[in-house]
Scaffold this active site. Structure first.
Site, short mmCIF file in Angstrom:
data_model
loop_
_atom_site.label_atom_id
_atom_site.label_comp_id
_atom_site.label_asym_id
_atom_site.label_seq_id
_atom_site.Cartn_x
_atom_site.Cartn_y
_atom_site.Cartn_z
N LEU A 52 -45.51 -4.69 3.76
CA LEU A 52 -45.72 -3.32 3.30
C LEU A 52 -45.21 -3.15 1.88
CD1 LEU A 52 -44.36 -1.53 6.48
CD2 LEU A 52 -46.73 -1.44 5.74
N ASP A 53 -45.96 -2.40 1.08
CA ASP A 53 -45.44 -1.89 -0.19
C ASP A 53 -44.59 -0.66 0.14
OD1 ASP A 53 -45.22 -1.44 -3.03
OD2 ASP A 53 -46.70 0.16 -2.77
N LYS A 54 -43.81 -0.19 -0.83
CA LYS A 54 -42.94 0.95 -0.55
C LYS A 54 -43.56 2.27 -1.01
CE LYS A 54 -39.27 2.06 -3.01
NZ LYS A 54 -39.43 3.51 -3.28
#
Length: 645
Positions: A324-326
């Protein structure tokens, strides 16, 4: 009571001619299928229509010869009273059931297509464009980027746009699957086709025509339905051998009945061969994969995510690691400026105007946070927009730079800004070093702003995890999927977000290339990896992953390099996509098993394997009905995907 037989008012000759006249139009109605079947033979291959065509036309031609030139046929075909049986009804029923099977497949496609029709109908007929203080009604296709539009209550949004004034609740259910209205305010994005329920809003057009999200949805769903899953290639290879094998079995059955069967042996041989050809038609095998894909793609669109290719179902079902990206992915994507520290000689208002001018065209969440802050501080307004930046350059994973009023403006990560700074009285080296050592507020990120190589402002921005993030991460782990977090943000901010949503494996301050390398490293260890992101800096990693998943709220580049687009930022849709993919793959396998079992059981019966014990030989009409029933079972099984939770 004595019944009246058909033969009592029509001679055998008249009956034969009537059957011919009724059967021929039915055969001609299926002409496209015969072209496909016999056309394949010319290229050295065969398909299911080859078998059906061979059976149906053999029955028809044999009947014509028996009716017009009975002496041409050997005595082996003659029955009682030296009559030769006619098979017009078999040919007609065979073709009728083939057409029924094709109609069933078309009906399933149409059901999914109805979802697309609903999307198309969402587009409004008129748009209200604001020019020189007055409204003009135009067609939505006439809108241009940066046009200002008015959207009244009850109207559909004519183009993807950004709210400039007003607060309203919009119905996005047909696009995102979310049944509750969504509140939108200044700075929020609107999607073409969504319905404004409450109040008048003013918005600026972002994209129009084919580039709008609704157009992309319609195009993407159509393309996905026409695409092929990898498992279909295996089915095609099996069919390539299966069809010649069936022809061989039909020939063996015919020879066996001709040599060993009762009189009229020729008629029995023909019936056995014809039944084998018809009942072995791999319609069920041919339908097994595409029908599940068609229904699955339509279901996905209704649930609020786009599948760009059929192969994604198979790939996503095998994923064991999700990265996941943030910002904008696991967080709300609507960060707010919590602190603005001016360190230049310019006043705060001027600095804010320059910052907003640089960031106003960017879709990055941090850029939008700065623009919203400038609006809140009344440094800019809708009627007095900031100066437009020129020669804007986005440094992926670093920041943005551009020219405003002959000044070079740069906003981005402190490390990148530091590399372009020169020491000035306003920002001496000691201040810069002190800033680097400062502890950030928990969960916040820091960006610096420079004007002409001099530090101008320190900006602290905070974002909150999405409401669904904690439950989704927990559910993914329960599904046996490893979850990781990669972000270019500061270590403190990344750790805070990761811990708060239950992710134990995370990395901070990673560049776009670092993200890509990490994905490739996971794949080299035989992991099946899905990457989720929404920014330009995520595009390389999205492309490198087995499955790239982007949020529709993200950048165009992120969406173009992804395999799946989540139309709403609810991470629960990610979980739904994984579960639907697994259901589709299971459904395909069930369909293939149904088709395989059907052929394994049906072919020996059609060839007459039960005749020595039961005296029963399968009629070609019953074989055609069984073939249609197998197709119906496959279609019915696939349609269950529309109802599964």
């Amino acid at each position: 009571m004595v019944g009246v037989t058909f033969d009592s008012f029509m001679t055998a000759s008249a009956s034969a001619w009537l059957q011919l006249l009724l059967t021929l139009p039915i055969l001609l109605l299926a002409w496209p299928y015969w072209q496909a079947g016999f056309g394949a033979v010319r290229h050295g291959t065969a398909n299911m229509f080859t078998l059906i065509g061979l059976g149906a036309w053999s029955a028809f031609i044999l009947s014509v010869i028996a009716m017009l030139f009975p002496s041409w046929l050997p005595r082996i075909f003659h029955g009682d009273h030296h009559s030769i049986p006619l098979y017009y009804e078999s040919a007609a029923v065979i073709v009728a059931f083939v057409l029924l099977g094709q109609w069933l497949e078309g009906s399933a496609r149409k059901r999914t297509g109805s979802d697309l029709e609903k999307l198309v109908k969402m587009l409004p007929k008129t748009a209200h464009r604001l020019t020189a203080g007055s409204l003009e009604d135009i067609e939505p296709l006439q809108l241009q980027k940066d046009d200002v539009i008015i959207i009244k209550p009850g109207e559909a949004v004519p183009a993807d746009s950004l709210i400039l004034e007003g607060i309203a609740e919009l119905d996005e259910s047909l696009l995102t699957g979310e049944s509750l209205p969504v509140t939108k305010q200044i700075g929020d994005k609107l999607m073409a086709g969504t319905i404004n329920h409450t109040s008048v809003i003013k918005a600026r057009v972002r994209t129009t025509g084919d580039r709008s999200l609704l157009s992309q949805i319609i195009r993407s769903v159509g393309n996905a339905q026409r695409s092929r899953a990898p498992i279909q290639d295996t089915v095609d290879r099996v069919t390539a051998y299966f069809v010649p094998a069936v022809m061989g079995i039909a020939a063996v059955a015919a020879i066996s009945w001709s040599l060993l069967g009762p009189e009229p042996r020729g008629a029995y041989a023909f019936l056995a061969a014809l039944s084998v050809l018809v009942i072995a038609c791999p319609c069920a095998l041919g339908l097994a994969t595409p029908i599940s894909i068609i229904v699955g793609v339509g279901r996905a669109a209704r649930e609020g995510y786009l599948i760009r290719d059929a192969k994604v179902f198979q790939q996503l079902a095998e994923v064991d690691t999700i990265v996941l990206d943030k910002t904008g992915t696991i967080t709300e994507g609507k960060p707010v400026v919590i602190a603005w520290r001016n360190v230049s000689s310019s006043d705060v208002t001027s600095t804010l105007q320059l910052a907003a001018g640089l960031e106003q065209t960017s879709e990055h969440p941090l850029a939008q946070a700065i623009v919203r802050y400038a609006l809140q501080q009344k440094a800019i307004s809708v009627t007095e927009p900031p100066p437009m930046g020129q020669q804007i350059e986005v440094r992926a994973g670093q920041g943005t730079t551009g020219l405003i009023n002959q000044s070079r403006i740069a906003i981005g990560k402190p490390a990148w800004i530091s590399s372009i700074l020169t020491v000035s009285p306003a920002a001496p080296a000691s201040l810069i070093e002190t800033l680097k050592l400062e502890t950030l507020p928990v969960g916040s990120s820091r960006v610096w702003m420079a004007i002409d190589t001099q530090l101008a402002a320190i900006i602290d921005i905070a974002d909150q995890p999405r409401a669904s993030a904690i439950s989704t991460v927990a559910a993914l782990k329960a599904e046996g999927i490893n979850v990781e977090l990669l972000s270019g943000d500061s270590a403190a901010a990344v750790e805070h977000i990761a811990r708060s949503v239950g992710i134990s494996t995370f990395r901070s301050e990673v560049s776009p290339e670092d993200k890509k390398r990490h994905i490739e490293e996971l794949k080299s260890k035989q992991h099946r990896v899905a990457m989720i992101g929404d920014g330009i800096n995520d595009a390389p990693a999205l492309a490198a992953a087995d499955v790239g998943i982007a949020l529709a709220s993200g950048t165009d580049l992120a969406n173009e390099t992804s395999d799946i687009t989540l139309l709403e930022g609810d991470l629960r849709r990610l979980l739904a996509a994984i579960r639907l993919s697994r259901q589709v793959v299971i459904n395909v396998r069930q369909n293939l098993l149904l088709g395989l079992i059907y052929n394994v059981v049906a072919i020996p019966i059609a060839a007459g394997a039960l005749y020595p014990w039961t005296g029963w030989l399968l009629s070609p009409m019953i074989a055609a009905a069984a073939m249609a029933a197998s197709s119906l079972s496959v279609v019915g099984n696939a349609l269950r995907l529309r109802l599964q939770r």
